[in-house]
Design a protein around this motif. Structure first.
Motif, PDB file in Angstrom:
ATOM      1  N   SER A 144       4.098   7.536  -4.315  1.00  0.00           N
ATOM      2  CA  SER A 144       3.372   8.567  -3.572  1.00  0.00           C
ATOM      3  C   SER A 144       2.585   8.008  -2.404  1.00  0.00           C
ATOM      4  O   SER A 144       2.391   8.696  -1.397  1.00  0.00           O
ATOM      5  CB  SER A 144       2.416   9.314  -4.515  1.00  0.00           C
ATOM      6  N   SER A 145       2.094   6.771  -2.523  1.00  0.00           N
ATOM      7  CA  SER A 145       1.267   6.183  -1.472  1.00  0.00           C
ATOM      8  C   SER A 145       1.105   4.696  -1.744  1.00  0.00           C
ATOM      9  O   SER A 145       1.505   4.195  -2.802  1.00  0.00           O
ATOM     10  CB  SER A 145      -0.111   6.856  -1.415  1.00  0.00           C
ATOM     11  N   ILE A 146       0.493   4.007  -0.795  1.00  0.00           N
ATOM     12  CA  ILE A 146       0.101   2.609  -0.962  1.00  0.00           C
ATOM     13  C   ILE A 146      -1.393   2.578  -1.202  1.00  0.00           C
ATOM     14  O   ILE A 146      -2.163   3.209  -0.460  1.00  0.00           O
ATOM     15  CB  ILE A 146       0.425   1.764   0.286  1.00  0.00           C
ATOM     16  N   LYS A 147      -1.823   1.858  -2.221  1.00  0.00           N
ATOM     17  CA  LYS A 147      -3.257   1.703  -2.456  1.00  0.00           C
ATOM     18  C   LYS A 147      -3.592   0.221  -2.444  1.00  0.00           C
ATOM     19  O   LYS A 147      -2.838  -0.597  -2.979  1.00  0.00           O
ATOM     20  CB  LYS A 147      -3.676   2.316  -3.782  1.00  0.00           C
ATOM     21  N   VAL A 148      -4.720  -0.123  -1.838  1.00  0.00           N
ATOM     22  CA  VAL A 148      -5.186  -1.504  -1.825  1.00  0.00           C
ATOM     23  C   VAL A 148      -6.613  -1.553  -2.341  1.00  0.00           C
ATOM     24  O   VAL A 148      -7.372  -0.589  -2.211  1.00  0.00           O
ATOM     25  CB  VAL A 148      -5.115  -2.131  -0.413  1.00  0.00           C
ATOM     26  N   TYR A 188      -3.152   4.977   1.561  1.00  0.00           N
ATOM     27  CA  TYR A 188      -2.475   5.536   2.721  1.00  0.00           C
ATOM     28  C   TYR A 188      -1.030   5.875   2.338  1.00  0.00           C
ATOM     29  O   TYR A 188      -0.366   5.074   1.692  1.00  0.00           O
ATOM     30  CB  TYR A 188      -2.471   4.539   3.886  1.00  0.00           C
ATOM     31  N   PRO A 189      -0.573   7.069   2.727  1.00  0.00           N
ATOM     32  CA  PRO A 189      -1.310   8.156   3.359  1.00  0.00           C
ATOM     33  C   PRO A 189      -2.138   8.937   2.340  1.00  0.00           C
ATOM     34  O   PRO A 189      -2.051   8.682   1.132  1.00  0.00           O
ATOM     35  CB  PRO A 189      -0.197   9.025   3.938  1.00  0.00           C
ATOM     36  N   HIS A 198       2.714   1.679   5.836  1.00  0.00           N
ATOM     37  CA  HIS A 198       1.625   2.253   5.035  1.00  0.00           C
ATOM     38  C   HIS A 198       0.744   1.160   4.436  1.00  0.00           C
ATOM     39  O   HIS A 198      -0.469   1.338   4.298  1.00  0.00           O
ATOM     40  CB  HIS A 198       2.207   3.143   3.936  1.00  0.00           C
ATOM     41  N   THR A 199       1.353   0.031   4.065  1.00  0.00           N
ATOM     42  CA  THR A 199       0.565  -1.089   3.551  1.00  0.00           C
ATOM     43  C   THR A 199      -0.419  -1.584   4.598  1.00  0.00           C
ATOM     44  O   THR A 199      -1.608  -1.809   4.315  1.00  0.00           O
ATOM     45  CB  THR A 199       1.491  -2.245   3.110  1.00  0.00           C
TER      46      THR A 199
END
Length: 494
Positions: free
Chosen positions: A11-15, A31-32, A56-57
């Protein structure tokens, strides 16, 4: 010392950036903000662009850096978690040759079934711990069979996290854990599976260098460091599929410990010290992050494709613009059993626990004079809980009998209704923790870079935020049995 964790989700990239000394999260970013689409060129297919993941990363890292809560130059190691089983193929210039065929894509089921028969069921299970099924090796075989020009241009194959690591460092590596999730690892011989390679007639040169999960997988390139505000030469010291990584983030490392997630897909993941496998491959066994030849640690994984995506579908199509909080509040006003409304949430590809059948999602017993949006919301969360119960019973058949399950307080577990329904349907208490996949990846980087001398040290400040215990098991049992009968009826039609 600061650690950066990257979670390459569907669904998204999380950091997240974690302080190694305190194990506290200094910043997190996603993101997003909206859920990334899955491309489906044909029914049962599911693809995403690897270059999109990389873009996205970068955006997520910049977003975290912009928080001002840390100095990006103080980051000393990077860990990566990623959606499992996806196939990424690149040429000699490290250019992507086609969109990634991701985990919930069903196109290679028959190819895997044929390999299972050709290699032999018993040999496949005892050596691979799985049927080749719909995993990465079978996806590659599909490309070889259907896109020969693309296949002939492949320099290396990799999984989604390997691709992001390559973009960061220029290096391409893999691990026994990654190869096992692609069903390319022989557990009996502790090496790349000759049976799979020979059956599909793959070239061994397509497989990247094999390294331990906790080890250096390359150093951040100068141009990338300048773009992202990081120091050049930071090592990537950890890469893991999202479910083994989720288990790590919940300190699930020892035999008998069990973790769960309920995001786009739903997972129960338990650790064993035996080479266990399900005779029907309804649940799957992979090398855990701490697997070693001399100390076997196998992750037994139940994956349900249709869980959170069912809840998301209802939100996007039937909620009239309500958010998840409003949906949960409405559902809580409905009594257990949703006044007879039953929902089978299996609308996201072939389900391994249903013997790779693709039965779709189903609404049963809708009463047009009784049922409202709120009943649908509750029936969806109950149906997802029952899917977990059905899968956990399969795991119990294979010797996994958890006394407690650990889960991150995220996704569906943010819903008190779902958390309670899950506990009551399965009969197992759940400990909820604040850690998530990106935090787990950061801690994994700390283990891989030996900032932590042992994995246990990485969790020295680790405590649950909530314990959910069974309350309504007796009330849920007949509802579950009714739901299960509907599922069996549907399966018998296929």
């Amino acid at each position: 010392m600061l650690l950066l964790g990257i979670d390459v989700g569907t669904s998204s990239i999380k950091v997240s950036v974690v302080d190694a000394q305190s194990q506290k999260t200094l910043a997190s970013a996603q993101y997003p903000d909206t859920e990334t689409a899955i491309n489906s060129p044909q029914p049962g297919w599911a693809e995403q662009s690897p270059e999109m993941w990389w873009e996205h990363t970068q955006q997520a890292i910049r977003k975290a850096n912009a928080s001002g809560s840390y100095n990006p130059k103080d980051i000393s190691a990077i860990g990566i978690a990623y959606q499992m089983h996806g196939l990424v193929v690149v040429d000699k210039e490290q250019q992507v040759l086609r969109d990634s065929i991701i985990w919930c894509d069903s196109r290679a089921v028959e190819i895997g079934n044929q390999a299972f028969d050709a290699i032999g069921h018993e040999k496949s299970l005892s050596h691979l711990l799985n049927s080749p099924g719909n995993f990465t090796a079978s996806k590659l075989a599909w490309v070889k069979e259907n896109e020969p020009e693309t296949y002939s241009s492949i320099h290396k194959i990799m999984l989604p996290g390997d691709f992001v690591a390559m973009k960061l460092t220029g290096a391409i590596t893999t691990s026994p854990s990654a190869l096992s999730e692609g069903v390319l690892w022989d557990f009996k011989k502790d090496e790349l599976s000759e049976d799979v390679i020979q059956h599909f007639k793959f070239e061994k040169a397509l497989i990247p260098e094999v390294k331990p999960v906790f080890s250096e997988h390359g150093k951040v390139k100068q141009d990338v460091s300048e773009t992202l505000g990081l120091k050049a030469g930071i090592p990537v010291t950890y890469k893991s599929g999202d479910q083994p990584n989720n288990a790590l983030s919940l300190n699930v490392l020892r035999p008998g410990e069990v973790a769960a997630t309920a995001g786009t897909s739903g997972v129960i993941y338990g650790v064993s010290d035996q080479l266990v496998y399900d005779q029907e491959s309804r649940v799957n066994s992979f090398a855990h992050v701490n697997y070693a030849s001399q100390e076997k640690r196998v992750g037994v994984l139940l994956c349900i494709n249709g869980t959170g995506i069912m809840n998301s579908w209802v939100k996007n199509n039937l909620s009239g613009g309500q958010d998840y909080v409003a949906m949960n509040e409405a559902a809580e006003k409905v009594t257990i059993g949703s006044k007879g409304l039953r929902i089978l949430p299996f609308g996201n590809g072939a389900e391994r626990m249903l013997n790779n059948k693709m039965i779709g999602a189903h609404f049963h017993n809708i009463d047009l004079n009784l049922h409202t949006q709120a009943h649908i919301y509750r029936a969806v969360q109950e149906g997802i809980s029952f899917a977990f119960r059905y899968g956990l019973d399969i795991m119990r058949e294979n010797g996994m009998n958890p006394q407690v399950i650990r889960a991150g307080q995220a996704n569906l577990f943010l819903s008190p209704l779902f958390a309670q329904a899950f506990v009551d349907a399965t009969g197992v208490p759940v400990e909820l923790y604040q850690n998530d996949g990106s935090v787990g990846a950061a801690l994994g980087a700390g283990i891989g870079s030996t900032v932590f001398t042992t994995p246990e040290e990485a969790f020295s400040n680790f405590n649950p935020v909530k314990l959910v215990e069974p309350k309504y098991t007796a009330e849920y049992e007949p509802v579950y049995q009714d739901w299960k009968a509907l599922l069996m009826n549907q399966l018998n039609k296929k």
